[in-house]
Design a protein around this motif. Sequence first.
Motif, mmCIF file in Angstrom:
data_model
loop_
_atom_site.group_PDB
_atom_site.id
_atom_site.type_symbol
_atom_site.label_atom_id
_atom_site.label_comp_id
_atom_site.label_asym_id
_atom_site.label_seq_id
_atom_site.Cartn_x
_atom_site.Cartn_y
_atom_site.Cartn_z
ATOM 1 N N GLU A 188 -26.874 -17.158 58.390
ATOM 2 C CA GLU A 188 -27.783 -18.206 58.855
ATOM 3 C C GLU A 188 -28.615 -17.772 60.058
ATOM 4 N N GLN A 244 -35.907 -22.597 68.283
ATOM 5 C CA GLN A 244 -35.868 -24.022 68.558
ATOM 6 C C GLN A 244 -35.788 -24.379 70.042
ATOM 7 N N GLY A 302 -26.092 -27.858 57.622
ATOM 8 C CA GLY A 302 -27.271 -28.434 56.986
ATOM 9 C C GLY A 302 -27.611 -29.820 57.478
ATOM 10 N N THR A 303 -27.085 -30.202 58.651
ATOM 11 C CA THR A 303 -27.350 -31.521 59.216
ATOM 12 C C THR A 303 -28.777 -31.580 59.748
ATOM 13 N N ASP A 304 -29.554 -32.533 59.243
ATOM 14 C CA ASP A 304 -30.971 -32.596 59.607
ATOM 15 C C ASP A 304 -31.166 -32.935 61.079
ATOM 16 N N LYS A 305 -30.529 -34.010 61.531
ATOM 17 C CA LYS A 305 -30.632 -34.421 62.929
ATOM 18 C C LYS A 305 -29.231 -34.672 63.476
ATOM 19 N N SER A 324 -26.678 -28.279 68.475
ATOM 20 C CA SER A 324 -27.477 -28.924 67.437
ATOM 21 C C SER A 324 -28.018 -27.913 66.439
ATOM 22 N N ASP A 331 -21.825 -35.258 65.576
ATOM 23 C CA ASP A 331 -21.853 -33.921 64.979
ATOM 24 C C ASP A 331 -21.679 -32.845 66.038
ATOM 25 N N THR A 357 -27.066 -27.689 62.426
ATOM 26 C CA THR A 357 -28.094 -27.664 61.389
ATOM 27 C C THR A 357 -27.986 -26.409 60.531
ATOM 28 N N ARG A 386 -32.370 -18.617 65.104
ATOM 29 C CA ARG A 386 -32.708 -20.026 64.951
ATOM 30 C C ARG A 386 -32.659 -20.749 66.295
ATOM 31 N N ASN A 426 -31.238 -35.623 68.909
ATOM 32 C CA ASN A 426 -30.754 -36.925 68.434
ATOM 33 C C ASN A 426 -29.544 -37.325 69.279
#
Length: 342
Positions: free
Chosen positions: A322, A331, A174-177, A166, A225, A170, A327, A209
Motif C-alpha cells: 500500500e 496527504q 480502505g476506510t474512506d473517512k 487516518s 477507526d 485508509t 501515501r 473526520n
Amino acid sequence: MDGNFTIALDAMGGDHGPAVIIPAALSVLESHPALKLILVGDESILSDTLQTSGMERSERLRIHHASQQVDMDESPAHAMRTKKDSSMRVAINLVKDGTADACVSAGNTGALMAMGRFVLKMLEGIDRPAICTALPTMTGHTWMLDLGANVDVDSNHLLQFAVMGSVLSTAVDGTDKPRVGLLNIGEEEIKGNEQVQDAAGLLSRSHLNYTGFAEGDDIFKGNFDVIVCDGFIGNISLKSVEGVAKMISHFIRQEFGRNIITRLAGLVAMPILRAFRNRIDPGQYNGATLLGLQGIIIKSHGSADKDAFANAIKVAVLEAEEAVPIRISHQVKSYLQIEGEG
C-alpha cells in the motif's frame, strides 16, 4: 499479499532471536510465493539455525551478515554510537538503499526508533515518528497511536499522529473517512488537560473526520477507526490490554480445571474458547508500524512467538503493497493546512 516485495528481518533481535524468527520466515514464505526475505545477523549462527530447522538459503531467503546485535536493555544512544554493524542497523540500511521494501525487528524499541529516524529521516511535515498498531474492537479493530515513542508531545504532534493514523486506516482498511478520536478522561468538551484541549481545537479545524473525545472503554467499542494519544498514555493502555487478555485466559483455564465436571465442560466448550482466545490474543495483532519515517519499519513484540512474528512480517508486506509512507507524504500537507484558515 501477492506482490513481489523484499523484507529485511533483524534476525538477532527480540527475546528469542533466530530460534523464532527463522521458523516464522519459513511460514510466511510458504503462504506468500512472491515474497523474498533477508535474514540480517551473524552468518554462522543463522546458517546453523537454518540447517537445524531443515531450511536452506535460496533466492527467496538469503543471509546478510552483521557482526553486532543490539541488546534489549541497551540505551539507544549507546547503540547508535557503537552498533553501526548491528543486525538492526544493517536491516534499516537495506531499506534506505532500496534493497528491501521494509524492515521488521523484535529488538530494542528505543534503539529501533533512534536508528530508524537517523537512517531513514522523517517525512516532510512530520516532526516525530509514532508507534501505531491495530487493537481489536467489538466491530473489528481500531488504529491507536502513539504507543510509546513519544512520552512528551504537544497538540501539533497529536494532530500529526491523527493524520498518519487516518492515512494508514485508509490505506490498509480502505476506510474512506476514518473516524478519529482523541483519548481523554471524558467525552465532555470541558474535560482534559491543556494539551488535549488544544489538540481538540486543531483537529476540529483540520480536514480530518474528527469525531470527538474517546474514553478508555471506547477503544474497544468500535466507534473510532483511529484513536490518538501521547506515548505515555498509549503504552500504558496497550500493556493494560495485554495484561487483561492474559488474566482472562488464566482465569478461564483455572475455572475449567477445577474438577472433572468443569474439565468435561471445558472440552465441550473448546471450539468457543479457542475462537475467543484468538480474538483477544495480542499475537494476532503483533506488528506495530513506526509511522512518519521515509520508509517502513515494523516493530514486533520482543517476546513474540513464531506465529506472532509471522504476523509482523505480514504487516510489513501489506504496508509495502500500500506504499504507506508515500501515501502519508502525499496527504500530510493538505491535512495539516490549518494555519491561516478562518
